[in-house]
Scaffold this active site. Structure first.
Site, PDB file in Angstrom:
ATOM      1  N   GLY A  18       0.776  -1.236   0.000  1.00 15.77           N
ATOM      2  CA  GLY A  18       0.000   0.000   0.000  1.00 15.77           C
ATOM      3  C   GLY A  18       0.806   1.284   0.000  1.00 15.77           C
ATOM      4  CG  ASP A  38       5.179  -4.344   6.582  1.00 13.23           C
ATOM      5  OD1 ASP A  38       4.656  -3.451   5.879  1.00 13.23           O
ATOM      6  OD2 ASP A  38       4.499  -5.179   7.212  1.00 13.23           O
ATOM      7  CG  ASP A  62       4.719  -5.743  16.590  1.00 14.42           C
ATOM      8  OD1 ASP A  62       4.195  -4.643  16.297  1.00 14.42           O
ATOM      9  OD2 ASP A  62       4.219  -6.534  17.409  1.00 14.42           O
ATOM     10  CB  VAL A  63       5.894  -0.254  14.335  1.00 20.33           C
ATOM     11  CG1 VAL A  63       6.645  -0.355  13.028  1.00 20.33           C
ATOM     12  CG2 VAL A  63       4.380  -0.331  14.135  1.00 20.33           C
ATOM     13  CB  SER A 141      -7.059   8.377   9.083  1.00 16.45           C
ATOM     14  OG  SER A 141      -8.290   8.038   8.475  1.00 16.45           O
ATOM     15  CE1 TYR A 154      -6.598   3.651  11.047  1.00 13.12           C
ATOM     16  CE2 TYR A 154      -8.465   5.060  10.478  1.00 13.12           C
ATOM     17  CZ  TYR A 154      -7.203   4.557  10.191  1.00 13.12           C
ATOM     18  OH  TYR A 154      -6.546   4.963   9.053  1.00 13.12           O
ATOM     19  CE  LYS A 158      -4.047   5.873  11.309  1.00  8.95           C
ATOM     20  NZ  LYS A 158      -2.675   5.698  10.810  1.00  8.95           N
ATOM     21  N   PRO A 184      -4.643  10.800   4.638  1.00 14.82           N
ATOM     22  CG  PRO A 184      -3.459   8.826   4.309  1.00 14.82           C
ATOM     23  CD  PRO A 184      -3.855   9.799   5.369  1.00 14.82           C
ATOM     24  CG  LEU A 186     -11.885   4.401   1.231  1.00 13.73           C
ATOM     25  CD1 LEU A 186     -11.435   3.508   2.399  1.00 13.73           C
ATOM     26  CD2 LEU A 186     -13.367   4.170   0.932  1.00 13.73           C
TER      27      LEU A 186
HETATM   28  N1  LIG Z   1      -5.907   3.080   2.703  1.00  4.62           N
HETATM   29  C1  LIG Z   1      -6.673   3.987   3.287  1.00  4.62           C
HETATM   30  O1  LIG Z   1      -7.844   4.165   2.931  1.00  4.62           O
HETATM   31  C2  LIG Z   1      -6.118   4.842   4.397  1.00  4.62           C
HETATM   32  C3  LIG Z   1      -6.812   6.011   4.734  1.00  4.62           C
HETATM   33  C4  LIG Z   1      -6.324   6.812   5.755  1.00  4.62           C
HETATM   34  C5  LIG Z   1      -5.173   6.464   6.427  1.00  4.62           C
HETATM   35  N2  LIG Z   1      -4.520   5.317   6.085  1.00  4.62           N
HETATM   36  C6  LIG Z   1      -3.327   4.982   6.854  1.00  4.62           C
HETATM   37  O2  LIG Z   1      -2.228   4.789   5.989  1.00  4.62           O
HETATM   38  C7  LIG Z   1      -1.358   3.787   6.523  1.00  4.62           C
HETATM   39  C8  LIG Z   1      -1.102   2.713   5.478  1.00  4.62           C
HETATM   40  O3  LIG Z   1      -2.317   2.112   5.143  1.00  4.62           O
HETATM   41  P1  LIG Z   1      -2.482   1.161   3.880  1.00  4.62           P
HETATM   42  O4  LIG Z   1      -3.819   1.441   3.353  1.00  4.62           O
HETATM   43  O5  LIG Z   1      -1.284   1.246   3.009  1.00  4.62           O
HETATM   44  O6  LIG Z   1      -2.549  -0.243   4.621  1.00  4.62           O
HETATM   45  P2  LIG Z   1      -2.051  -1.700   4.172  1.00  4.62           P
HETATM   46  O7  LIG Z   1      -2.773  -2.642   5.078  1.00  4.62           O
HETATM   47  O8  LIG Z   1      -2.208  -1.890   2.713  1.00  4.62           O
HETATM   48  O9  LIG Z   1      -0.528  -1.615   4.582  1.00  4.62           O
HETATM   49  C9  LIG Z   1      -0.157  -1.447   5.925  1.00  4.62           C
HETATM   50  C10 LIG Z   1       1.152  -2.132   6.187  1.00  4.62           C
HETATM   51  O10 LIG Z   1       1.455  -2.009   7.598  1.00  4.62           O
HETATM   52  C11 LIG Z   1       2.005  -3.251   8.026  1.00  4.62           C
HETATM   53  N3  LIG Z   1       1.804  -3.429   9.457  1.00  4.62           N
HETATM   54  C12 LIG Z   1       0.649  -3.697  10.125  1.00  4.62           C
HETATM   55  N4  LIG Z   1       0.904  -3.852  11.429  1.00  4.62           N
HETATM   56  C13 LIG Z   1       2.239  -3.662  11.599  1.00  4.62           C
HETATM   57  C14 LIG Z   1       3.101  -3.703  12.722  1.00  4.62           C
HETATM   58  N5  LIG Z   1       2.642  -3.967  13.955  1.00  4.62           N
HETATM   59  N6  LIG Z   1       4.427  -3.476  12.540  1.00  4.62           N
HETATM   60  C15 LIG Z   1       4.917  -3.216  11.287  1.00  4.62           C
HETATM   61  N7  LIG Z   1       4.147  -3.181  10.194  1.00  4.62           N
HETATM   62  C16 LIG Z   1       2.815  -3.405  10.342  1.00  4.62           C
HETATM   63  C17 LIG Z   1       1.252  -4.308   7.215  1.00  4.62           C
HETATM   64  O11 LIG Z   1       1.941  -5.544   7.175  1.00  4.62           O
HETATM   65  C18 LIG Z   1       1.140  -3.624   5.862  1.00  4.62           C
HETATM   66  O12 LIG Z   1       2.226  -3.949   5.018  1.00  4.62           O
HETATM   67  C19 LIG Z   1      -2.020   3.256   7.797  1.00  4.62           C
HETATM   68  O13 LIG Z   1      -1.469   3.919   8.904  1.00  4.62           O
HETATM   69  C20 LIG Z   1      -3.476   3.671   7.608  1.00  4.62           C
HETATM   70  O14 LIG Z   1      -4.126   3.868   8.842  1.00  4.62           O
HETATM   71  C21 LIG Z   1      -4.963   4.508   5.081  1.00  4.62           C
END
Ligand SMILES: NC(=O)c1ccc[n+]([C@@H]2O[C@H](COP(=O)([O-])OP(=O)(O)OC[C@H]3O[C@@H](n4cnc5c(N)ncnc54)[C@H](O)[C@@H]3O)[C@@H](O)[C@H]2O)c1
Length: 255
Positions: A18, A38, A62-63, A141, A154, A158, A184, A186
């Site tokens: 992502g 990751d 694991d962050v 978010s 969540y 954020k 971001p 959705l």
């Molecule tokens: N996609 C959306 O609609 C959206 C909207 C607003 C905010 N966000 C934020 O953007 C960020 C990325 O989202 P995305 O859509 O790319 O998600 P995604 O699920 O596609 O990717 C998230 C990544 O984080 C990793 N991850 C999860 N838990 C973890 C941990 N404990 N330690 C290390 N890595 C971990 C996952 O393995 C994954 O590769 C997130 O913080 C999400 O809240 C996303």
């Protein structure tokens, strides 16, 4: 190439998928070397960085775990002698029903999204301070400014990132380190496409279409819509911008 990016080193969390993967690819094209961090295997992203001619390493972490972040920083240090940029992208967004929400679920979401942002940033701030230059960018978010059900932990996590960003900017401004956040909307990532649709929608496609109609720009957001903001906020061009949260959501939330 963004100003000041050449041969800088970035740690990008959530880099296996992502947004994190899109940021890694873009920063590499800008001239940045990248540690792709990751909990999942991020070696495909590291290959993308190398394909752009930059150095890369994939590190599992694991962050939300202090121990794991410490180990990750040591691993990153074996490949790179410094880290100039941190992009906190790792995050989880499970839908949680308020009636069944328990403390363990609350803690898990806060730990990954907010503790993770704190722990990873803290690991690399001392080095940034020493060199008098640093960039920290974290993902908030648009749900923070929207009416959505099922996301209490969540949205709280954020909002915490916005507070973290503002307070950290004050602490770190005198050291040449800026701290900003991106909100971001959705966005079509594996995580967002793979989750069940929110109450009221039958499919994620339906949810994406409905959200697009609430935006000024009426199409679904994709990861590439966010990479320009991440590139700018980690470059020299944004040196006087700090403590800010930028909506990158097609004009849905105004703040
Ligand atoms: N996609 C959306 O609609 C959206 C909207 C607003 C905010 N966000 C934020 O953007 C960020 C990325 O989202 P995305 O859509 O790319 O998600 P995604 O699920 O596609 O990717 C998230 C990544 O984080 C990793 N991850 C999860 N838990 C973890 C941990 N404990 N330690 C290390 N890595 C971990 C996952 O393995 C994954 O590769 C997130 O913080 C999400 O809240 C996303």
């Amino acid at each position: 190439m963004a100003k000041g990016h050449k041969d800088k080193v970035a740690v990008i969390t959530g880099a296996a998928n992502g947004l994190g993967q899109a940021f890694a690819k873009r920063l590499a094209e800008d001239g940045v070397h990248v540690a792709c961090v990751d909990i999942a295997d991020a070696s495909a992203t590291a290959k993308m960085v190398e394909a752009a001619g930059r150095k890369a390493v994939a590190v599992k972490c694991d962050v939300g775990s202090e121990e794991s972040v410490k180990t990750m920083a040591v691993e990153v240090g074996k490949t790179f002698d410094r880290v100039d940029i941190v992009i906190n992208t790792a995050g989880i967004f499970p839908q949680t029903n308020l009636d069944t929400l328990d403390f363990a679920t609350w803690r898990k979401i806060i730990s990954t999204n907010l503790d993770g942002t704190f722990l990873v940033s803290m690991a690399f701030i001392p080095g940034m301070k020493k060199r008098g230059w640093g960039r920290i960018v974290s993902m908030s978010s648009s749900t923070l400014g929207s009416v959505v059900t099922g996301f209490v932990p969540y949205v709280a996590s954020k909002a915490g990132i916005v507070g973290f960003t503002r307070a950290m900017a004050t602490e770190l401004g005198p050291h040449g380190i800026t701290v900003n956040a991106i909100q971001p909307g959705l966005t079509k990532t594996p995580g967002a496409m793979g989750r069940p649709p929110r109450t009221g929608f039958k499919t994620m496609d339906e949810e994406f279409d409905a959200v697009a109609q609430m935006q000024a720009i009426k199409r679904a957001e994709v990861p590439d819509d966010l990479v320009g903001a991440a590139s700018f906020l980690t470059s020299d061009d944004s040196a006087f911008i700090t403590g800010q949260t930028i909506n990158v959501d097609g004009g849905r939330v105004r703040s």
